[in-house]
Design an enzyme around this catalytic site. Structure first.
Site, PDB file in Angstrom:
ATOM      1  N   VAL A  99       7.535  -4.185   2.270  1.00  0.00           N
ATOM      2  CA  VAL A  99       8.094  -3.694   3.528  1.00  0.00           C
ATOM      3  C   VAL A  99       7.125  -2.647   4.060  1.00  0.00           C
ATOM      4  O   VAL A  99       6.577  -1.859   3.282  1.00  0.00           O
ATOM      5  CB  VAL A  99       9.495  -3.076   3.323  1.00  0.00           C
ATOM      6  CG1 VAL A  99      10.054  -2.545   4.648  1.00  0.00           C
ATOM      7  CG2 VAL A  99      10.444  -4.094   2.712  1.00  0.00           C
ATOM      8  N   CYS A 100       6.902  -2.670   5.373  1.00  0.00           N
ATOM      9  CA  CYS A 100       6.114  -1.631   6.032  1.00  0.00           C
ATOM     10  C   CYS A 100       4.707  -1.579   5.414  1.00  0.00           C
ATOM     11  O   CYS A 100       4.122  -2.619   5.111  1.00  0.00           O
ATOM     12  CB  CYS A 100       6.883  -0.310   5.922  1.00  0.00           C
ATOM     13  SG  CYS A 100       6.410   0.995   7.062  1.00  0.00           S
ATOM     14  N   THR A 101       4.174  -0.400   5.186  1.00  0.00           N
ATOM     15  CA  THR A 101       2.812  -0.294   4.662  1.00  0.00           C
ATOM     16  C   THR A 101       2.711  -0.655   3.176  1.00  0.00           C
ATOM     17  O   THR A 101       1.624  -0.564   2.596  1.00  0.00           O
ATOM     18  CB  THR A 101       2.238   1.115   4.889  1.00  0.00           C
ATOM     19  OG1 THR A 101       3.161   2.076   4.373  1.00  0.00           O
ATOM     20  CG2 THR A 101       2.034   1.365   6.377  1.00  0.00           C
TER      21      THR A 101
END
Lengths: 216, 216
Positions: A99-101
């Protein structure tokens, strides 16, 4: 089925909790929060800690590996203890997701070379520099890798993967259980939709949001 | 501005983390997780713990009180230590908000009598028995009380309240920061939308989901 969610200092809480509240509701599954050391792990703003119940070494081969992101991700990009664990767990497991970075950590571990993937909208250029092929989709599946966009997208990713693993009926039951019928009061959740001045503000603050300097 | 998020054994993690990732991003705010005792507090399935950094007594008058729900809520309905703190914090503060069955705790504290409010869709009848007036909305504001529907609705509630407190620009920046551009892979997040057999399954399991026997 064992689901391992990785924690590290400065992760973003919702990156981890979105998958937990979706994947973690898979029938006959066990979710375990792991980190280099057991105990509380502080989030990006340090106002919250989630407990890592097991060390990485104690959970060598989960079926699903979940890697969240957050400003603390930058501090992990050279952490071979973590990257090596991700690599080994990926080799042993069925699904490797972020998820995300968190996708930058998968990329740093060498797992996304030439693969379609995504990340927080502010990190897509960086993801590309690591050899992945960023797409504009919110959830991207390429082989065993499922990457999601920023922070809240882990809920959509989790439901998508529950559907893949256990079928539509179970995924819909999970969605209804968490009453995920989103009705945001604004339509500003993507840079293509938000007012230009809001996008500009967030771009100017990206090193605080993502924990790194601006892309060059 | 001080935001206090209450934890108790058996809460649902996303109920607390949704408001944290939205309200907690208000400029010049401090978010503090509180419970009767400091230390790790286990969620509904016990696979995760969030840390309570302060006791209830140490945070007597936050500006915003956030009460999550979850199966553990049933064990708190007669807990005068918690209900008394909610009552006193409500009297001192500006906003009193809940997610999911957290509204039943606000109701048990006597705060929702005759007020429009909401809760998890499986708990609306019970909310009514406590004297509140359930509505079909996802986020309900009545005076200083903002109640949200099940689990994931705390994100919508948090963004709504950020807008009320700090204006649309800030709320949109928060939404863009967490990339809240929801794209659920199914449209089953409300009982009016989910397939009938999915709704029936969740109704049959409501005592496990909500931690109580079926409404009679």
């Amino acid at each position: 089925m064992q689901i391992a969610i990785v924690l590290f200092d400065g992760f973003t809480a919702l990156d981890a909790v979105g998958p937990y509240e979706t994947l973690g509701r898979l029938p006959d599954s066990e979710t375990v929060f792991v980190a280099e050391r057991t105990g509380p792990v502080r989030t990006d703003n340090a106002h919250l800690a989630l407990t890592a119940d097991r060390t990485l070494a104690e959970v060598p081969s989960p079926d699903v590996v979940v890697v969240p992101g957050g400003p603390g991700q930058t501090g992990q990009m050279d952490n071979e203890a973590l990257l090596g664990w991700i690599r080994a767990a990926d080799a042993a497991g069925t699904w490797t997701v972020s998820v995300c970075t968190g996708s930058l950590l998968l990329a740093a571990a060498g797992l996304l070379e030439g693969r379609r993937a995504t990340s927080h909208w502010l990190a897509l250029d960086e993801l590309k520099r690591f050899g992945a092929e960023p797409t504009g989709e919110r959830v991207v599946t390429d082989g065993k890798y499922v990457t999601a966009a920023g922070v809240s997208s882990g809920i959509d990713m989790g439901l998508t993967l529950v559907g893949r693993i256990a079928g539509d009926f179970v995924a819909q039951a999970v969605q209804l259980g968490i009453e995920y019928d989103p009705q945001p009061p604004y339509d500003a959740g993507a840079p293509q939709k938000a007012p230009a001045d809001v996008v500009e503000l967030m771009r100017s603050r990206s090193r605080f949001i993502l924990g790194r300097e601006e892309p060059r």
